[in-house]
Enzyme design. Sequence first.
Site, PDB file in Angstrom:
ATOM      1  N   GLY A  64       0.846  -1.189   0.000  1.00 32.52           N
ATOM      2  CA  GLY A  64       0.000   0.000   0.000  1.00 32.52           C
ATOM      3  C   GLY A  64       0.879   1.235   0.000  1.00 32.52           C
ATOM      4  N   GLN A 112       3.480   9.835   1.400  1.00 37.65           N
ATOM      5  CA  GLN A 112       4.777   9.150   1.303  1.00 37.65           C
ATOM      6  C   GLN A 112       5.569   9.543   0.059  1.00 37.65           C
ATOM      7  OE1 GLN A 112       2.799   5.167   2.152  1.00 37.65           O
ATOM      8  NE2 GLN A 112       4.822   4.858   3.054  1.00 37.65           N
ATOM      9  N   CYS A 120       6.537  -0.627   6.786  1.00 36.77           N
ATOM     10  CA  CYS A 120       6.137   0.568   6.040  1.00 36.77           C
ATOM     11  C   CYS A 120       7.305   0.995   5.169  1.00 36.77           C
ATOM     12  CB  CYS A 120       5.776   1.676   7.039  1.00 36.77           C
ATOM     13  SG  CYS A 120       5.335   3.238   6.260  1.00 36.77           S
ATOM     14  N   LEU A 121       7.029   1.342   3.917  1.00 38.88           N
ATOM     15  CA  LEU A 121       8.109   1.756   3.005  1.00 38.88           C
ATOM     16  C   LEU A 121       8.825   3.009   3.523  1.00 38.88           C
ATOM     17  CD1 LEU A 121       6.422   1.227  -0.504  1.00 38.88           C
ATOM     18  CD2 LEU A 121       8.147  -0.223   0.595  1.00 38.88           C
ATOM     19  N   HIS A 151      -3.841   1.291   7.680  1.00 39.05           N
ATOM     20  CA  HIS A 151      -2.454   1.791   7.755  1.00 39.05           C
ATOM     21  C   HIS A 151      -2.288   3.014   6.836  1.00 39.05           C
ATOM     22  CE1 HIS A 151       2.116   0.918   7.706  1.00 39.05           C
ATOM     23  NE2 HIS A 151       1.951   1.825   6.758  1.00 39.05           N
ATOM     24  N   GLU A 152      -2.844   2.914   5.625  1.00 33.19           N
ATOM     25  CA  GLU A 152      -2.673   4.004   4.657  1.00 33.19           C
ATOM     26  C   GLU A 152      -3.516   5.221   5.029  1.00 33.19           C
ATOM     27  OE1 GLU A 152      -0.187   3.592   2.879  1.00 33.19           O
ATOM     28  OE2 GLU A 152      -0.028   1.419   3.073  1.00 33.19           O
ATOM     29  N   HIS A 184      -1.678   7.274   7.415  1.00 35.40           N
ATOM     30  CA  HIS A 184      -0.683   8.154   6.777  1.00 35.40           C
ATOM     31  C   HIS A 184      -1.308   9.494   6.398  1.00 35.40           C
ATOM     32  CE1 HIS A 184       3.070   5.973   6.329  1.00 35.40           C
ATOM     33  NE2 HIS A 184       2.481   4.915   5.805  1.00 35.40           N
TER      34      HIS A 184
HETATM   35 NI    NI Z   1       3.226   2.976   5.588  1.00 34.12          NI
END
Ligand code: NI
Length: 185
Positions: free
Chosen positions: A46, A51, A95-96, A137-138, A141
Amino acid sequence: MSVLPIYTYGQSVLRKKAKPVRRIDDGLVQLVEDMIDTMLPANGIGLAANQVGVLERVIIVDAAEAEQNPDLKPMVLINPEVIQAEGKWTMEEGCLSIPEIREEIERAEKIRVTFKDLAYNDQEIEAQGLLARVILHEIDHLDGILFIDHISPARQKLLRGRLNKIRKGDVEVIYPIITEAVEAK
Ligand code: NI
């Protein structure tokens, strides 16, 4: 195809609240395409617009991975809102934007989410398990929340050293990133 650099831990854009999308224009469609081109080679499941440094309420989810069905295309959720949540379960998350750190996180098991699609039409879905987890999760963000905010203060303290390394860009990843070191140039 454009792969965008991913902002990592310590970058202020990850702590800001993204603004609702009011209309779909070419720029937004391009953003979504670029986000997909960025997420897939990075092996992300995701990605939220924050991000990649954009404060608009757009998230994408690799549904093929989340639902274990290779036929599914990436999902695009614009202005997503959780209208119902039930159950609790815990699973390890990453997480990226926070490479190399994985922590057990408790989240709702089943959710209902409203959002706009790329035609700006209203949509509503029910999601559970991993798909629900990724969406939650997204959406976090978009509100400036990171998954490590959900762990105990004691656990956060233990991660401090590794988080500082990420902040300084002292981390090895297979995708382009923006860190304090890069931004200072
Ligand atoms: Ni993340």
